[in-house]
Design a protein around this motif. Sequence first.
Motif, PDB file in Angstrom:
ATOM      1  N   MET A  10       0.826  -1.205   0.000  1.00 28.39           N
ATOM      2  CA  MET A  10       0.000   0.000   0.000  1.00 28.39           C
ATOM      3  C   MET A  10       0.862   1.257   0.000  1.00 28.39           C
ATOM      4  N   VAL A  11       1.913   1.268   0.817  1.00 27.57           N
ATOM      5  CA  VAL A  11       2.810   2.426   0.864  1.00 27.57           C
ATOM      6  C   VAL A  11       3.587   2.541  -0.446  1.00 27.57           C
ATOM      7  N   GLY A  12       4.093   1.408  -0.938  1.00 35.09           N
ATOM      8  CA  GLY A  12       4.826   1.428  -2.203  1.00 35.09           C
ATOM      9  C   GLY A  12       3.961   1.904  -3.356  1.00 35.09           C
ATOM     10  N   GLY A  13       2.729   1.411  -3.428  1.00 36.32           N
ATOM     11  CA  GLY A  13       1.813   1.844  -4.479  1.00 36.32           C
ATOM     12  C   GLY A  13       1.469   3.319  -4.360  1.00 36.32           C
ATOM     13  N   ALA A  14       1.267   3.784  -3.124  1.00 42.39           N
ATOM     14  CA  ALA A  14       0.958   5.206  -2.917  1.00 42.39           C
ATOM     15  C   ALA A  14       2.139   6.091  -3.333  1.00 42.39           C
ATOM     16  N   LEU A  15       3.363   5.656  -3.043  1.00 39.83           N
ATOM     17  CA  LEU A  15       4.537   6.427  -3.460  1.00 39.83           C
ATOM     18  C   LEU A  15       4.670   6.432  -4.987  1.00 39.83           C
ATOM     19  N   MET A  16       4.351   5.321  -5.620  1.00 42.81           N
ATOM     20  CA  MET A  16       4.374   5.270  -7.087  1.00 42.81           C
ATOM     21  C   MET A  16       3.332   6.220  -7.669  1.00 42.81           C
ATOM     22  N   VAL A  17       2.138   6.217  -7.098  1.00 41.01           N
ATOM     23  CA  VAL A  17       1.080   7.121  -7.572  1.00 41.01           C
ATOM     24  C   VAL A  17       1.515   8.571  -7.381  1.00 41.01           C
ATOM     25  N   GLY A  18       2.074   8.884  -6.211  1.00 41.26           N
ATOM     26  CA  GLY A  18       2.517  10.254  -5.947  1.00 41.26           C
ATOM     27  C   GLY A  18       3.599  10.715  -6.920  1.00 41.26           C
ATOM     28  N   ALA A  19       4.605   9.870  -7.141  1.00 42.21           N
ATOM     29  CA  ALA A  19       5.676  10.226  -8.072  1.00 42.21           C
ATOM     30  C   ALA A  19       5.138  10.345  -9.492  1.00 42.21           C
ATOM     31  N   GLY A  20       4.263   9.418  -9.882  1.00 37.58           N
ATOM     32  CA  GLY A  20       3.689   9.461 -11.220  1.00 37.58           C
ATOM     33  C   GLY A  20       2.868  10.713 -11.454  1.00 37.58           C
ATOM     34  N   LEU A  21       2.039  11.077 -10.476  1.00 36.59           N
ATOM     35  CA  LEU A  21       1.239  12.298 -10.611  1.00 36.59           C
ATOM     36  C   LEU A  21       2.118  13.545 -10.668  1.00 36.59           C
ATOM     37  N   PHE A  22       3.171  13.568  -9.861  1.00 41.69           N
ATOM     38  CA  PHE A  22       4.081  14.711  -9.894  1.00 41.69           C
ATOM     39  C   PHE A  22       4.669  14.886 -11.289  1.00 41.69           C
ATOM     40  N   PHE A  23       5.230  13.821 -11.857  1.00 43.98           N
ATOM     41  CA  PHE A  23       5.857  13.938 -13.167  1.00 43.98           C
ATOM     42  C   PHE A  23       4.833  14.216 -14.261  1.00 43.98           C
ATOM     43  N   ALA A  24       3.661  13.604 -14.174  1.00 44.05           N
ATOM     44  CA  ALA A  24       2.642  13.827 -15.197  1.00 44.05           C
ATOM     45  C   ALA A  24       2.136  15.267 -15.160  1.00 44.05           C
ATOM     46  N   VAL A  58      -0.773  -1.771  -7.844  1.00 46.78           N
ATOM     47  CA  VAL A  58      -0.019  -2.391  -6.750  1.00 46.78           C
ATOM     48  C   VAL A  58      -0.751  -2.192  -5.422  1.00 46.78           C
ATOM     49  N   ALA A  59      -1.269  -0.980  -5.176  1.00 46.63           N
ATOM     50  CA  ALA A  59      -1.852  -0.653  -3.879  1.00 46.63           C
ATOM     51  C   ALA A  59      -3.257  -1.215  -3.687  1.00 46.63           C
ATOM     52  N   LEU A  60      -4.055  -1.239  -4.734  1.00 51.43           N
ATOM     53  CA  LEU A  60      -5.447  -1.652  -4.586  1.00 51.43           C
ATOM     54  C   LEU A  60      -5.613  -3.094  -4.093  1.00 51.43           C
ATOM     55  N   PRO A  61      -4.949  -4.084  -4.689  1.00 52.93           N
ATOM     56  CA  PRO A  61      -5.101  -5.445  -4.162  1.00 52.93           C
ATOM     57  C   PRO A  61      -4.544  -5.596  -2.747  1.00 52.93           C
ATOM     58  N   ALA A  62      -3.600  -4.759  -2.366  1.00 49.13           N
ATOM     59  CA  ALA A  62      -3.009  -4.847  -1.033  1.00 49.13           C
ATOM     60  C   ALA A  62      -4.021  -4.479   0.050  1.00 49.13           C
ATOM     61  N   TRP A  63      -5.051  -3.756  -0.322  1.00 53.06           N
ATOM     62  CA  TRP A  63      -6.095  -3.372   0.634  1.00 53.06           C
ATOM     63  C   TRP A  63      -6.799  -4.598   1.213  1.00 53.06           C
ATOM     64  N   TRP A  64      -6.919  -5.657   0.403  1.00 53.76           N
ATOM     65  CA  TRP A  64      -7.619  -6.860   0.836  1.00 53.76           C
ATOM     66  C   TRP A  64      -6.675  -7.999   1.225  1.00 53.76           C
ATOM     67  N   ARG A  65      -5.395  -7.770   1.153  1.00 55.83           N
ATOM     68  CA  ARG A  65      -4.418  -8.809   1.457  1.00 55.83           C
ATOM     69  C   ARG A  65      -3.803  -8.546   2.823  1.00 55.83           C
ATOM     70  N   ARG A  66      -3.587  -9.603   3.598  1.00 55.79           N
ATOM     71  CA  ARG A  66      -2.941  -9.464   4.903  1.00 55.79           C
ATOM     72  C   ARG A  66      -1.435  -9.351   4.716  1.00 55.79           C
ATOM     73  N   GLY A  67      -0.803  -8.619   5.589  1.00 50.37           N
ATOM     74  CA  GLY A  67       0.637  -8.446   5.495  1.00 50.37           C
ATOM     75  C   GLY A  67       1.265  -8.263   6.864  1.00 50.37           C
ATOM     76  N   SER A  68       2.555  -8.101   6.874  1.00 54.04           N
ATOM     77  CA  SER A  68       3.278  -7.904   8.132  1.00 54.04           C
ATOM     78  C   SER A  68       3.536  -6.414   8.346  1.00 54.04           C
ATOM     79  N   ALA A  69       3.846  -6.087   9.560  1.00 51.69           N
ATOM     80  CA  ALA A  69       4.099  -4.688   9.917  1.00 51.69           C
ATOM     81  C   ALA A  69       5.400  -4.215   9.267  1.00 51.69           C
ATOM     82  N   ILE A  70       5.474  -2.925   9.013  1.00 55.63           N
ATOM     83  CA  ILE A  70       6.674  -2.341   8.434  1.00 55.63           C
ATOM     84  C   ILE A  70       7.744  -2.232   9.520  1.00 55.63           C
ATOM     85  N   GLN A  71       8.942  -2.681   9.162  1.00 53.31           N
ATOM     86  CA  GLN A  71      10.066  -2.570  10.083  1.00 53.31           C
ATOM     87  C   GLN A  71      11.158  -1.769   9.381  1.00 53.31           C
TER      88      GLN A  71
END
Length: 148
Positions: A10-24, A58-71
Amino acid sequence: MKTSRDIHDMVGGALMVGAGLFFALYGDRYTFGTAARMGPGYFPVVLGWTLAVLGVLVALPAWWRRGSAIQVQWNNLLWSIASLLAFATTLHVLGLVLASFLAALLALVPSAMALRTRLTVCAVVALLTTLIFPVGLQMILPLWPWSA
C-alpha cells in the motif's frame, strides 16, 4: 506480527502514484507534441501517468491482502543518505570515479560482505557510472580530482 492490510504494497503503491502524478502534472508545463513528433513534455507525462496507474494496481489489491508490519532498517537508511550526501559533496572535488567509489563504499557499510567483494562492487559501480554518464550520455563531469 500480522496487520490487517499489506502495508508494504500500500505504501509502495501510494509512493508510485505520488511520483507518477508529480511527473505527469509537472510535465504538462512543457510542449506535449505527438507520438510522431514528441515534445519535451511527452516523455514525463506518459511515463508519469503509467507509473500512477501501476501504483494503483499495486496498492489496490493490497487493501484486501494481509501483510506484516513495516520494520524500518534505520542503519541502512542512515548509510544510504550518507552515501548520497558524500557523492553530492565530493563529485567536483574528487571527480566522478572516486566520488562514486566512495558513495558505493559508504552504502555498503551495513552489508556483511567481505572487503574484497565490497571493493569489487565499488569498482564496478564507478566503472558503470563513468560509462553511463560521461561516455553514454555525454555529460560534462570531472572524472578525476586533477580534471576538475
